[in-house]
Write an enzyme that holds these catalytic residues in place. Structure first.
Site: not given
Length: 573
Positions: A191, A334, A504
């Site tokens: 992240h 998404r 992606c």
């Protein structure tokens, strides 16, 4: 002598600044018997007052940088610090038991935290437990005379040094002052790495020892291109890296000229280069970097940045803003990908031995259809304002996709019956991130409009390796022939049905992977916006026919990731 610390290059760029240690202090203490209770109560009062002043400054900074709504959490903390019942009980324990303020503070706040956490039917009260925990940590730090670092208070140029950075940590970083960061752990897909590319600041992750080798205030050179940090560099080294930084800035200026260019190879093959975004605000960065689409809108951030489930109207406004902002270019949203390492405090999930293999993403949506249908209605309404596509995450079987698609069709029919305008051209696809699904891509391709390969999870699940676990991080191998074969199978299955395949995951912007993916026939590459122009520049140097030859050899002849890398170097030199 300058020490060089090596790690993983997570975000391009070079920066020189002082180190800011974002490391949590040791808040351990010993229980003590005291003689002067009034003096101890006064010591506690002074720590509370210092905490209030600190929080007022943090709240002001958060309001400036993040907005009024995000700053409200600090107002809640200030309210707790003024709670007469809480601190009355702490003072009473100091007087009655003659214990030091640290002991009384911990005893009483632990009791309140346990009480609030037990209120499983009241999400608001459960959140208060977290607030009390944060406030207690701040007061305790003042009692012990140690400093809790707070990135929101940074007002000079620094390089953040941390064991790791959470999404909430990175949300507080002010790009005017934070020139880069280095962490002990993490990889290119962590992240913190993804956020560094969004913030467009250099980053080095997975250094192993940054927090132990670097001291507060030390001058650092951070090389996010080669994955290195120079600790206490010489004047000559600083000058050398300033020249490198200037050269990199000039290279970025050259890439910027490609902002409005088509994404074509040297022999004229065209692909789509898209951006991955988390909020509608990220659309600006996508457009600034020449994105031809949004290949991934991570809708879960709408849930993670809220104190409660976002309403249909709130979601509609966010999706509408994104599709309008892309000016007719496709936005692939998404559906909610919650679970694993993405938790919602107001939506308690069952405790699981391995949450990454458990109740998450589409599995929650199909179970909690009230949440899923709300999101689908918001998406359907937003489709009227631009080119919107929807994809379902973590699909493992044909039945799951068909069930999710049926719910979508039901909500669409209801809206149309109510006279709500809805696009007739919404593509509905799925994330390809579970190996079992990749193996039946030919079956799934009959029902989907497109595939989007999520390589971060696909690699982890295929190699049975947690990308955040340093002991097995060597198994996170995007170029492994086994991974390439699954990607090839997915692309060929979609093309056989006249459908398209995008990617992606972070692999889509990986400069080593791009030539292979081009050769495998990938239609859309979606990545951090800051990687788009660099990738477009690379594509213009590649011959698609030659890259197809490269991909065939990588899939059929190579045995290891290293062999694939060497092959790419041979074909692109």
């Amino acid at each position: 002598m300058t020490k060089v610390l090596k790690g993983i290059a997570a975000s391009d760029g070079i920066a020189t600044a002082k180190a800011y240690m974002l490391v949590q202090p040791d808040l351990s203490f010993s229980k003590k018997t005291i003689e002067d209770a009034d003096a101890e109560i006064n010591r506690l009062a002074a720590a509370v007052e210092a905490s209030k002043k600190e929080l007022e400054v943090i709240k002001q900074k958060a309001t400036e940088n993040l907005g009024e709504e995000e700053a409200q959490v600090f107002e809640a903390h200030l309210t707790i610090l003024s709670d007469p019942e809480l601190f009355g009980q702490i003072n009473d324990q100091i007087k009655n038991d003659l214990v030091n303020a640290e002991t009384a503070l911990k005893n009483v706040t632990d009791m309140f935290i346990s009480m609030f956490e037990a209120m499983t039917d009241n999400a608001y009260m459960q959140e208060r437990a977290g607030d009390i925990r944060d406030v207690t940590k701040r007061v305790m730090a003042h009692l012990l005379g140690v400093t809790i670092p707070n990135p929101a208070l940074i007002d000079e140029e620094v390089i953040i040094v941390s064991h790791d950075l959470t999404p909430s940590d990175t949300a507080q970083l002010d790009r005017r002052y934070v020139k880069g960061f280095i962490t002990d752990i993490g990889g290119r897909t962590s992240h913190s790495a993804i956020m560094s590319r969004t913030l467009e600041i250099p980053a080095v992750v997975g250094s192993g020892s940054a927090t132990t080798d670097i001291a507060e205030g030390t001058t650092l050179i951070l090389d996010g291109i080669n994955g290195e940090a120079l600790i206490d560099p010489t004047a000559e080294e600083i000058a050398e890296y300033q020249a490198k930084a200037k050269a990199f800035a000039e290279q970025k200026a050259e890439w910027k000229k490609l902002k409005n260019a088509a994404s074509t190879t040297a022999d004229g093959k065209q692909v789509i280069l898209g951006a991955n975004i988390g909020t509608p605000d990220d659309v600006q960065g996508a457009n600034d970097n020449g994105a031809e689409a949004v290949g991934l809108f991570r809708s879960e951030f709408l849930y993670m940045n809220s104190d409660e489930l976002p309403s249909e109207e709130e979601q509609f406004q966010a999706y509408k803003a994104a599709v309008e902002g892309m000016n007719g270019k496709q936005v692939v949203v998404r559906t909610m990908d919650i679970g694993g390492d993405k938790e919602l405090p107001y939506l308690p999930l069952p405790a699981e031995q391995n949450p990454f293999l458990g109740y998450r993403a589409i599995r929650i949506s199909l179970d909690r259809q009230d949440i899923f249908r709300t999101q689908l209605r918001a998406l359907l309404r937003a489709s009227h304002y631009g080119k919107l596509a929807i994809m379902f995450p973590m699909i493992a079987t044909v039945q799951e996709f068909k069930q999710a698609k049926a719910i979508f069709e039901e909500e669409k029919a209801k809206l149309v019956a109510d006279g709500v305008p809805v696009s007739d051209n919404i593509e509905v696809g799925m994330m390809m991130e579970i190996p079992a699904a990749a193996m039946i891509a030919d079956k799934l391709a009959k029902y989907v409009d497109f595939f989007s390969i999520g390589t971060n999870d696909l690699i982890g699940y295929s190699m049975a390796a947690d990308r955040g676990n340093e002991r097995v991080s060597y198994l996170y191998q995007p170029y492994n022939p086994s991974i390439l074969r699954m990607i090839k199978n997915t692309i060929e299955a979609s093309h056989a049905e006249g459908k398209w395949t995008g990617m992606c995951g972070e692999m889509a912007g990986d400069q080593v992977a791009v030539p292979v993916l081009l050769g495998l026939g990938l239609d859309e590459f979606s990545m951090s916006a800051t990687s788009i122009l660099k990738t477009r520049s690379l594509l213009k140097k590649l011959d698609s026919a030659k890259m197809q030859e490269l991909a065939d050899k990588a899939v059929n002849e190579c045995e290891t990731s290293d062999e694939v890398v060497a092959l790419v170097e041979e074909y692109t030199k």
